[in-house]
Design a protein around this motif. Structure first.
Motif, mmCIF file in Angstrom:
data_model
loop_
_atom_site.group_PDB
_atom_site.id
_atom_site.type_symbol
_atom_site.label_atom_id
_atom_site.label_comp_id
_atom_site.label_asym_id
_atom_site.label_seq_id
_atom_site.Cartn_x
_atom_site.Cartn_y
_atom_site.Cartn_z
ATOM 1 N N LEU A 113 0.702 -0.746 -0.157
ATOM 2 C CA LEU A 113 -0.012 -0.241 0.026
ATOM 3 C C LEU A 113 0.604 1.324 0.652
ATOM 4 O O LEU A 113 0.226 2.035 -1.286
ATOM 5 C CB LEU A 113 -0.589 -0.147 1.552
ATOM 6 N N LYS A 114 2.188 1.215 0.594
ATOM 7 C CA LYS A 114 3.039 2.205 1.224
ATOM 8 C C LYS A 114 3.245 2.762 -0.495
ATOM 9 O O LYS A 114 3.538 3.523 -0.859
ATOM 10 C CB LYS A 114 3.722 2.134 1.677
ATOM 11 N N ASP A 173 2.032 1.754 -3.336
ATOM 12 C CA ASP A 173 0.926 2.048 -4.229
ATOM 13 C C ASP A 173 0.893 3.612 -4.028
ATOM 14 O O ASP A 173 0.437 4.060 -5.375
ATOM 15 C CB ASP A 173 0.030 1.164 -3.982
ATOM 16 N N PHE A 174 1.094 4.003 -2.456
ATOM 17 C CA PHE A 174 0.760 5.531 -2.408
ATOM 18 C C PHE A 174 1.621 5.883 -2.543
ATOM 19 O O PHE A 174 1.518 7.515 -3.250
ATOM 20 C CB PHE A 174 0.094 5.882 -0.536
ATOM 21 N N GLU A 181 -4.282 4.083 6.676
ATOM 22 C CA GLU A 181 -4.019 3.460 5.406
ATOM 23 C C GLU A 181 -5.301 3.693 4.654
ATOM 24 O O GLU A 181 -5.194 3.473 3.238
ATOM 25 C CB GLU A 181 -3.857 1.782 6.107
ATOM 26 N N GLU A 182 -6.798 3.651 5.009
ATOM 27 C CA GLU A 182 -8.148 3.786 4.458
ATOM 28 C C GLU A 182 -7.478 5.187 3.798
ATOM 29 O O GLU A 182 -8.077 5.133 2.413
ATOM 30 C CB GLU A 182 -9.228 4.168 5.500
ATOM 31 N N MET A 236 -4.569 5.997 2.599
ATOM 32 C CA MET A 236 -3.610 6.056 1.408
ATOM 33 C C MET A 236 -4.143 5.503 -0.026
ATOM 34 O O MET A 236 -4.241 6.195 -0.737
ATOM 35 C CB MET A 236 -2.758 5.004 1.797
ATOM 36 N N GLN A 237 -5.077 4.276 0.798
ATOM 37 C CA GLN A 237 -6.660 3.800 -0.813
ATOM 38 C C GLN A 237 -7.324 4.808 -0.720
ATOM 39 O O GLN A 237 -6.672 4.681 -2.662
ATOM 40 C CB GLN A 237 -7.459 2.995 -0.154
#
Length: 90
Positions: free
Chosen positions: A3-4, A6-7, A70-71, A73-74
């Motif tokens: 995730l990080k 991708d962010f 995290e939310e 980031m997504q």
């Protein structure tokens, strides 16, 4: 990628590939999600009335209060992808 990663890739895409013609609302949404993902809930005092740009940015970020990092980031990744599709960028 995680995730990080991708962010971080989406943030680079936003900087490098999104047009300068984004609306103020689109820019504020990007800003707010980016700040929420990196710093969490807004932790600064609201700017004064003579700083309308600062107040708009503060209000946008403060509006994301309670959204987990995290939310956020997504949501940022998804929003960049939608802006790329909307504005026809690669």
């Amino acid at each position: 990628m995680g995730l990080k990663e991708d962010f971080d890739a989406a943030a680079k895409e936003a900087t490098d590939n999104l047009p300068n013609t984004l609306s103020n609302d689109e820019k504020l949404e990007l800003y707010a999600l980016f700040k929420q993902a990196n710093e969490g809930d807004c932790n600064t005092a609201q700017p004064g009335i003579f700083d309308p740009k600062g107040r708009a940015k503060w209000s946008a970020w403060n509006g994301k209060k309670g959204l987990g990092k995290e939310e956020a980031m997504q949501k940022y990744i998804d929003y960049v992808a939608s802006l790329k599709a909307k504005h026809g960028t690669k």
